[in-house]
Design a protein around this motif. Structure first.
Motif, PDB file in Angstrom:
ATOM      1  N   UNK A   1       0.836  -1.195   0.000  1.00  0.00           N
ATOM      2  CA  UNK A   1       0.000   0.000   0.000  1.00  0.00           C
ATOM      3  C   UNK A   1       0.875   1.250   0.000  1.00  0.00           C
ATOM      4  N   UNK A   2       2.000   1.220   0.709  1.00  0.00           N
ATOM      5  CA  UNK A   2       2.936   2.345   0.668  1.00  0.00           C
ATOM      6  C   UNK A   2       3.447   2.572  -0.751  1.00  0.00           C
ATOM      7  N   UNK A   3       3.755   1.494  -1.452  1.00  0.00           N
ATOM      8  CA  UNK A   3       4.257   1.626  -2.828  1.00  0.00           C
ATOM      9  C   UNK A   3       3.179   2.179  -3.756  1.00  0.00           C
ATOM     10  N   UNK A   4       1.946   1.720  -3.565  1.00  0.00           N
ATOM     11  CA  UNK A   4       0.853   2.280  -4.375  1.00  0.00           C
ATOM     12  C   UNK A   4       0.718   3.772  -4.130  1.00  0.00           C
ATOM     13  N   UNK A   5       0.813   4.174  -2.858  1.00  0.00           N
ATOM     14  CA  UNK A   5       0.710   5.602  -2.537  1.00  0.00           C
ATOM     15  C   UNK A   5       1.849   6.389  -3.185  1.00  0.00           C
ATOM     16  N   UNK A   6       3.054   5.824  -3.194  1.00  0.00           N
ATOM     17  CA  UNK A   6       4.191   6.517  -3.811  1.00  0.00           C
ATOM     18  C   UNK A   6       3.991   6.676  -5.309  1.00  0.00           C
ATOM     19  N   UNK A   7       3.488   5.647  -5.979  1.00  0.00           N
ATOM     20  CA  UNK A   7       3.275   5.738  -7.418  1.00  0.00           C
ATOM     21  C   UNK A   7       2.242   6.811  -7.755  1.00  0.00           C
ATOM     22  N   UNK A   8       1.142   6.865  -6.991  1.00  0.00           N
ATOM     23  CA  UNK A   8       0.144   7.897  -7.232  1.00  0.00           C
ATOM     24  C   UNK A   8       0.695   9.279  -6.899  1.00  0.00           C
ATOM     25  N   UNK A   9       1.520   9.336  -5.844  1.00  0.00           N
ATOM     26  CA  UNK A   9       2.123  10.615  -5.462  1.00  0.00           C
ATOM     27  C   UNK A   9       3.063  11.118  -6.551  1.00  0.00           C
ATOM     28  N   UNK A  10       3.812  10.217  -7.162  1.00  0.00           N
ATOM     29  CA  UNK A  10       4.724  10.612  -8.242  1.00  0.00           C
ATOM     30  C   UNK A  10       3.956  11.179  -9.431  1.00  0.00           C
ATOM     31  N   UNK A  11       2.814  10.560  -9.761  1.00  0.00           N
ATOM     32  CA  UNK A  11       2.007  11.078 -10.860  1.00  0.00           C
ATOM     33  C   UNK A  11       1.547  12.499 -10.562  1.00  0.00           C
ATOM     34  N   UNK A  12       1.182  12.759  -9.314  1.00  0.00           N
ATOM     35  CA  UNK A  12       0.763  14.101  -8.931  1.00  0.00           C
ATOM     36  C   UNK A  12       1.914  15.088  -9.021  1.00  0.00           C
ATOM     37  N   UNK A  13       3.092  14.678  -8.533  1.00  0.00           N
ATOM     38  CA  UNK A  13       4.249  15.575  -8.544  1.00  0.00           C
ATOM     39  C   UNK A  13       4.725  15.860  -9.959  1.00  0.00           C
ATOM     40  N   UNK A  14       4.593  14.871 -10.845  1.00  0.00           N
ATOM     41  CA  UNK A  14       4.965  15.115 -12.236  1.00  0.00           C
ATOM     42  C   UNK A  14       4.018  16.125 -12.874  1.00  0.00           C
ATOM     43  N   UNK A  15       2.762  16.097 -12.479  1.00  0.00           N
ATOM     44  CA  UNK A  15       1.801  17.046 -13.032  1.00  0.00           C
ATOM     45  C   UNK A  15       2.084  18.467 -12.564  1.00  0.00           C
ATOM     46  N   UNK A  16       2.584  18.586 -11.338  1.00  0.00           N
ATOM     47  CA  UNK A  16       2.834  19.926 -10.788  1.00  0.00           C
ATOM     48  C   UNK A  16       4.284  20.362 -10.959  1.00  0.00           C
TER      49      UNK A  16
ATOM     50  N   UNK B   1      10.284   1.538  -7.589  1.00  0.00           N
ATOM     51  CA  UNK B   1       9.254   1.705  -6.558  1.00  0.00           C
ATOM     52  C   UNK B   1       8.520   0.382  -6.353  1.00  0.00           C
ATOM     53  N   UNK B   2       8.180  -0.282  -7.452  1.00  0.00           N
ATOM     54  CA  UNK B   2       7.530  -1.577  -7.341  1.00  0.00           C
ATOM     55  C   UNK B   2       8.405  -2.614  -6.670  1.00  0.00           C
ATOM     56  N   UNK B   3       9.728  -2.457  -6.762  1.00  0.00           N
ATOM     57  CA  UNK B   3      10.653  -3.425  -6.195  1.00  0.00           C
ATOM     58  C   UNK B   3      10.964  -3.223  -4.727  1.00  0.00           C
ATOM     59  N   UNK B   4      10.420  -2.177  -4.098  1.00  0.00           N
ATOM     60  CA  UNK B   4      10.633  -1.972  -2.661  1.00  0.00           C
ATOM     61  C   UNK B   4      10.008  -3.136  -1.889  1.00  0.00           C
ATOM     62  N   UNK B   5      10.695  -3.644  -0.904  1.00  0.00           N
ATOM     63  CA  UNK B   5      10.138  -4.734  -0.108  1.00  0.00           C
ATOM     64  C   UNK B   5      10.594  -4.619   1.341  1.00  0.00           C
ATOM     65  N   UNK B   6       9.845  -5.266   2.232  1.00  0.00           N
ATOM     66  CA  UNK B   6      10.144  -5.202   3.660  1.00  0.00           C
ATOM     67  C   UNK B   6      11.468  -5.885   3.953  1.00  0.00           C
ATOM     68  N   UNK B   7      12.280  -5.265   4.818  1.00  0.00           N
ATOM     69  CA  UNK B   7      13.613  -5.800   5.079  1.00  0.00           C
ATOM     70  C   UNK B   7      13.791  -6.136   6.567  1.00  0.00           C
ATOM     71  N   UNK B   8      14.336  -5.202   7.386  1.00  0.00           N
ATOM     72  CA  UNK B   8      14.706  -5.604   8.734  1.00  0.00           C
ATOM     73  C   UNK B   8      14.048  -4.728   9.806  1.00  0.00           C
ATOM     74  N   UNK B   9      14.768  -3.773  10.399  1.00  0.00           N
ATOM     75  CA  UNK B   9      14.233  -3.047  11.549  1.00  0.00           C
ATOM     76  C   UNK B   9      14.167  -1.545  11.264  1.00  0.00           C
TER      77      UNK B   9
ATOM     78  N   UNK C   1      -4.941   7.284  -1.822  1.00  0.00           N
ATOM     79  CA  UNK C   1      -5.736   8.453  -2.163  1.00  0.00           C
ATOM     80  C   UNK C   1      -5.440   9.634  -1.252  1.00  0.00           C
ATOM     81  N   UNK C   2      -5.099   9.359   0.023  1.00  0.00           N
ATOM     82  CA  UNK C   2      -4.922  10.457   0.991  1.00  0.00           C
ATOM     83  C   UNK C   2      -3.568  11.147   0.883  1.00  0.00           C
ATOM     84  N   UNK C   3      -2.538  10.410   0.496  1.00  0.00           N
ATOM     85  CA  UNK C   3      -1.204  11.018   0.472  1.00  0.00           C
ATOM     86  C   UNK C   3      -1.138  12.218  -0.475  1.00  0.00           C
TER      87      UNK C   3
END
Length: 597
Positions: free
Chosen positions: A431-446, A483-491, A586-588
């Motif tokens: 869900x974090x990655x989805x938010x980042x992808x949508x956020x990037x689309x917004x930042x590219x527009x602005x 961005x799609x390749x981000x995955x959970x790691x350690x601490x 949607x909220x980010x």
């Protein structure tokens, strides 16, 4: 800074045995996917209906065979056959139809219970040769339409000891196809050698040269071993063994090739509970780019940072060792699935943010000097002159620059706790990655400048910082894949990551600098960070150091208990708690818009 060459994988070497690796890759993914699907249906008969529904939904969006080049049409027909369709061959040449018949008949070889990944690799070679030779000589394809297919197990000749097949076949114009969203290709990252494997390979090659030609394996044997080894990790898709067992098997295969010290880093990652599998539950995967287009590993840099100890009310000098990496693992399929799911939302976000964008250059008419002539001013000038009135000198247009001047760094928590699933389907990290992808689309527009960093680690000497997108770097397919390749790691040792992001952001030439931290919980790590008070006080001090650099801070967390500790850490900054993590994509963008306008 050490620069490393792009790392080969067993799969990329297997594909490189063919003159057209894209064709081999698509064929193998279709054949192996068909073998795995057959095994899943045998092992878990209860999900056959769901699989059929998913395949039927994907089949509706497949292209017509007649609209594709011959090679593409044969491969597409194979894919549609695995989706349960009867491919429509109307409009195809008779020779192409004959090839499709023979190729479809050959698929049955991997449906048997005893079929293994090596059989899929061998069938890939058979199908490749069938398509290449059949399209190069359509008359021969028609004559042999009723003959049995080539012998099973035949594979294209390797690059050593024999000439490769000619590159001038009928499949020369083949382009890599787009697989259905649900279809996960065999992941090349699963069989990627460790980062120091190139050094080991060079040593092995040198040792082999000293041992003489007699120590070398025949090309055919080497190919077979590479294929079996490269494909062995796909057994997880067939339900053969639990995910933990498969992860251990994958790690043990890497350990066989790695030097003694290399295994330690990987075991730490596994103990942290991170999702080391690039495949994400409920999400799609797409084919990777050609091996020659893989990104170069830009190496790593090591930094030392002080850490605040509230007990002694002073810093522990050079206490933390932070290693900065370039995030190179990509997962394009996740990106495609996200845009498919949020297609309407993405369009709306772009439209809303475009309304925020000021004109880069505002026209100011009737100026005494400027960049261009003002047509209205010139008309007035001519009229006044002919009327024998002193004409106005304001006949120019001046353009005044009015750009937004905002630079943002997104700091993403990649700790193992983000591997938790929400509603049994998506992980928090997804869900974090989805938010980042949508956020990037917004930042590219602005057109705001931004960077994306991730952090994790295990202990003060193993703080990891991952550069997903750097400031000034173009937002392209490679960045999306990272961005799609981000995955959970350690601490979650936040202090060093915030200090390093502050260092990067402070160097930006911008009037407004913003750091947004995406996390799912409080800071925590081994050693001193096991003390919650110590961890929170160090994080609070790191945030204070960022504010001294005139960086605005904002924390977005999905931890419902965040109200207990966030007010103390972010006393002078802002934070928001997202009660329903599923609404984060949607909220980010909405939060960002509120922060920067």
């Amino acid at each position: 800074m050490t620069t490393l060459r792009p790392l080969e994988t067993d799969l990329s070497r297997f594909y490189a045995l063919f003159p057209r690796p894209a064709l081999a890759r698509d064929l193998f993914n279709i054949v192996e996917g068909h073998r795995v699907d057959a095994a899943i249906r045998r092992t878990y008969p209860g999900i056959r209906r769901d699989m059929a529904l998913i395949q039927a939904a994907s089949a509706e969006h497949r292209p017509e065979l007649a609209s594709l080049p011959d090679a593409q049409a044969v491969v597409e027909a194979l894919l549609q056959q695995t989706l349960g369709l009867a491919p429509d061959r109307e409009g195809l040449a008779p020779a192409t139809q004959a090839l499709i018949d023979r190729a479809v008949a050959m698929l049955g070889a991997v449906e048997a219970p005893e079929a293994r990944v090596g059989d899929a690799a061998a069938l890939t070679g058979d199908l490749y040769r069938l398509i290449d030779e059949g399209l190069a000589d359509p008359g021969r394809a028609l004559r042999e339409g009723e003959q049995p297919p080539p012998p099973e197990g035949a594979a294209p000749e390797g690059p050593e000891g024999a000439e490769p097949p000619p590159a001038s076949g009928g499949a020369d114009d083949y382009e890599q196809m787009e697989l259905p969203p649900f279809m996960t290709p065999v992941m090349e990252q699963l069989v990627r050698p460790p980062s120091d494997a190139p050094v080991k390979r060079e040593a092995d090659q040198a040792e082999g040269q000293e041992g003489g030609e007699g120590d070398k394996k025949p090309p055919g044997d080497e190919q077979g071993e590479d294929a079996d080894k490269a494909m062995s990790t796909t057994e997880a898709q067939a339900g053969q063994g639990s995910p933990d067992e498969v992860a251990q098997q994958t790690a043990s295969q890497g350990d066989e090739e790695a030097p003694p010290g290399a295994a330690d880093g990987r075991s730490d990652d596994a103990e942290g509970g991170g999702s080391d599998s690039p495949t994400q539950t409920g999400l799609a995967e797409m084919p990777h780019v050609e091996p020659e287009a893989d990104e170069e590993d830009l190496g790593e840099q090591v930094f030392q940072y002080d850490e605040w100890d509230h007990k002694i009310e002073d810093y522990r000098p050079a206490w933390c060792v932070l290693t900065e990496h370039r995030q190179t693992r990509a997962q394009e399929g996740f990106v495609a699935a996200t845009f498919h799911e949020f297609g309407g939302v993405v369009t709306q976000i772009r439209r809303n943010f475009q309304l925020m964008r000021p004109e880069a250059l505002r026209k100011m008419r009737h100026q005494e000097d400027g960049d261009d002539l003002d047509t209205d001013g010139l008309v007035e000038y001519v009229v006044e002159r002919r009327a024998r009135i002193s004409p106005t000198p304001r006949v120019y247009v001046k353009r005044e620059k009015r750009d937004r001047d905002v630079t943002t760094a997104f700091l993403v928590d990649m700790s193992s706790s983000t591997d938790r699933k929400i509603d049994g389907r998506k992980r928090i990290i997804d869900i974090e990655k989805e938010a980042l992808l949508l956020m990037c689309e917004a930042l590219e527009a602005i057109r705001d400048e931004y960077a994306i960093y991730g952090f994790s680690g295990s202990g003060r000497e193993d703080c990891e910082f991952y550069v997903v997108k750097e400031l000034g770097e173009r937002y392209d397919d490679r960045v999306k894949g990272r961005i799609g390749g981000i995955y959970a790691r350690q601490k979650t040792r936040m202090g060093p990551a915030i200090r390093h992001a502050t260092r990067r952001l402070a160097a930006a030439d911008s009037n407004v600098k913003l750091m947004i931290l995406l996390t799912d919980g409080k800071p925590y790590d081994s050693d001193t960070y096991q003390d919650n008070t110590y961890a929170q006080e160090d994080t609070k001090m790191a945030l204070r150091e960022a504010r001294r650099e005139k960086i605005h801070l904002f924390c977005v967390t999905v931890d419902r208990e965040g109200a207990d500790y966030l007010p103390h850490m972010y006393s002078d900054a802002n934070f928001v708690i997202i009660d329903d993590v599923r609404t984060l994509p949607q909220k980010l963008p909405q939060l960002y818009r509120r922060l920067t306008t």
